[in-house]
Design an enzyme around this catalytic site. Structure first.
Site, short mmCIF file in Angstrom:
data_model
loop_
_atom_site.label_atom_id
_atom_site.label_comp_id
_atom_site.label_asym_id
_atom_site.label_seq_id
_atom_site.Cartn_x
_atom_site.Cartn_y
_atom_site.Cartn_z
N ARG A 51 -10.44 5.48 -3.17
CA ARG A 51 -9.29 4.74 -3.68
C ARG A 51 -8.63 3.95 -2.55
NH1 ARG A 51 -5.33 2.60 -4.61
NH2 ARG A 51 -3.63 2.99 -6.06
N ASP A 92 -9.46 1.81 -16.91
CA ASP A 92 -8.13 2.13 -17.41
C ASP A 92 -7.92 1.43 -18.74
OD1 ASP A 92 -5.54 3.55 -16.25
OD2 ASP A 92 -4.91 1.84 -17.47
N ARG A 97 -6.85 11.51 -8.60
CA ARG A 97 -6.21 11.84 -7.32
C ARG A 97 -6.27 13.30 -6.90
NH1 ARG A 97 -0.95 8.77 -9.07
NH2 ARG A 97 -1.78 9.76 -10.91
N ARG A 119 -9.35 12.51 -17.49
CA ARG A 119 -8.96 12.23 -16.10
C ARG A 119 -9.68 13.13 -15.10
NH1 ARG A 119 -3.96 9.48 -14.85
NH2 ARG A 119 -3.69 7.96 -16.50
N TYR A 157 2.61 -0.49 -23.87
CA TYR A 157 2.70 -0.92 -22.46
C TYR A 157 2.89 -2.44 -22.36
CZ TYR A 157 1.27 3.74 -20.97
OH TYR A 157 1.24 5.09 -20.75
#
Ligand code: CP3
Length: 354
Positions: A46, A83, A37, A33, A159
């Site tokens: 973004r 992702d 952010r 990562r 998920y």
């Protein structure tokens, strides 16, 4: 360009070759990562992209985001910005990223729902990601390595079945117990699709690939063998036939002592070590079998200070005389100050001073 980038590939290939004792005093460094952010330049792009999936599917923006941490910190490797949930999206499951909450999917809880997915339609979606890979490889300095990735079938399934991230992965575990034949169909679909997806990333310019199995630690050993080891072994086997020289890193987060079996049985070249594996365990049980990567606690990176510098020296003292790639035990957390990351890189390279 091609010749240069392939020599960068061979460098990390040498580094990631198991059983080869390299004395790397300064290990290569990249961070899971590393684009995200915590970087103001990421937050700006973004916002421009509108949604997270738009960002992933826009080759220009996604390649820019991939390169941001390389420019800022001079990491040795870039990881494709995308992702793990691109795969269910490509299969036709409804996937959304809800601001400040995380991913939401329309849950798949039965084989009849599963059979509505369409593995024949993935190519057009994956093509956008391959374009990003090609664009990054063009822009990336030749001495930097480009890492492609996918989620492991088990983690992606957790998920797809729950429709969101869950603390205990109960929905997928329960389906696997209740109806192992039906659940195997989902894992099979993810295994073949992910094998194809990674091979496509390599064809487009990825020089190493990593398989993220974030939730590997929630399974007892028999289930771990069936849903973590076996599908990963098959992906590795598929890739080794098509691209024998491309190193594959497995990251079975939370697997504890089962990590040894994972390395032995999947055939991965590199092993991502989470924060909970002890340095003596990594040294004694894993280092001779695969290139070791990881282990620094992302929370310590967020906290910084002397405690960070001390732990980095300890990791280097224990691991840097063997094939080792410096990384975290899990992804960077969003509140990490970027200056701590710069300091980390300096500590690892011995240029921190003081
Ligand atoms: O490492 C990198 O820099 C490459 C990009 C990357 C992302 N996700 C970008 C991302 C990678 C390799 C991933 C992998 C991923 N995605 C995993 C496995 C590794 C891990 O962290 O456990 C998982 C489980 C996911 C699924 C996922 N994606 C979740 C649960 C979330 C929401 C949580 C969060 O941090 O917001 C995401 C969103 C996501 N993926 C973001 C980024 C930068 C944040 C989205 C945003 O910018 O709004």
């Amino acid at each position: 360009m091609n010749e240069k980038s392939s020599s960068a590939g061979e460098n990390i290939a040498t580094l990631l070759r198991p059983f080869q004792q390299l004395t790397s005093i300064v290990p290569p460094i990249w961070l899971m990562r590393q684009a995200g952010r915590y970087l103001p330049e990421y937050r700006r792009l973004r916002e421009q992209a509108g949604s997270f999936l738009n960002l992933c599917y826009s080759p220009k923006l996604a390649s820019e985001v991939t390169l941001q941490p390389i420019r800022r910190f001079d990491f040795d490797a870039a990881i494709l910005f995308a992702d793990i949930l691109i795969v269910p999206d490509a299969l036709g499951q409804v996937v959304e990223f809800v601001e400040a909450e995380g991913p939401r999917l329309e849950p798949i809880t039965s084989t009849s729902e599963l059979r509505k997915l369409d593995s024949g339609q993935t190519a057009a979606t994956f093509e956008k990601i391959y374009q990003t890979v090609a664009l990054i490889r063009q822009e990336l300095p030749p001495d930097k390595v480009l890492i492609g990735f996918c989620g492991a079938p088990w983690t992606v399934a957790t998920y797809m079945v729950a429709g969101r991230g869950t603390p205990d992965q109960a929905a997928a575990r329960a389906w696997a117990y209740r109806d192992p034949t039906g659940f195997a169909e989902l894992i099979e679909l993810l295994t073949t699709t992910s094998s194809e997806y990674l091979a496509g990333q390599i064809d487009a310019g990825a020089q190493v690939v990593q398989i993220f199995d974030t939730w590997a630690g929630s399974l007892p050993d028999d289930q771990f063998a069936r849903w973590v080891i076996e599908p990963t072994r098959r992906i590795v086997h598929h890739l080794k036939q098509r691209h024998p020289k491309v190193p594959i890193i497995g990251f079975p987060r939370g697997a504890g002592p089962l990590t040894v079996r994972y390395v032995d049985e999947t055939g991965v070249d590199g092993i991502g070590c989470d924060t909970a594996l002890s340095l003596p365990f990594i040294r004694e049980q894993l280092a001779g079998k695969a290139v070791v990567q990881g282990n620094l606690d992302p929370l310590l990176l967020a906290c910084g200070g002397e405690a960070l510098a001390q732990r980095v020296s300890e990791i280097l003292a224990q691991l840097s005389d063997m094939p080792y790639v410096f990384n975290l035990g899990h992804g960077i957390v969003p509140h990490t100050p970027p200056e701590n990351v710069a300091r980390l890189v300096a500590c690892v390279r011995g240029t921190a001073g003081g």
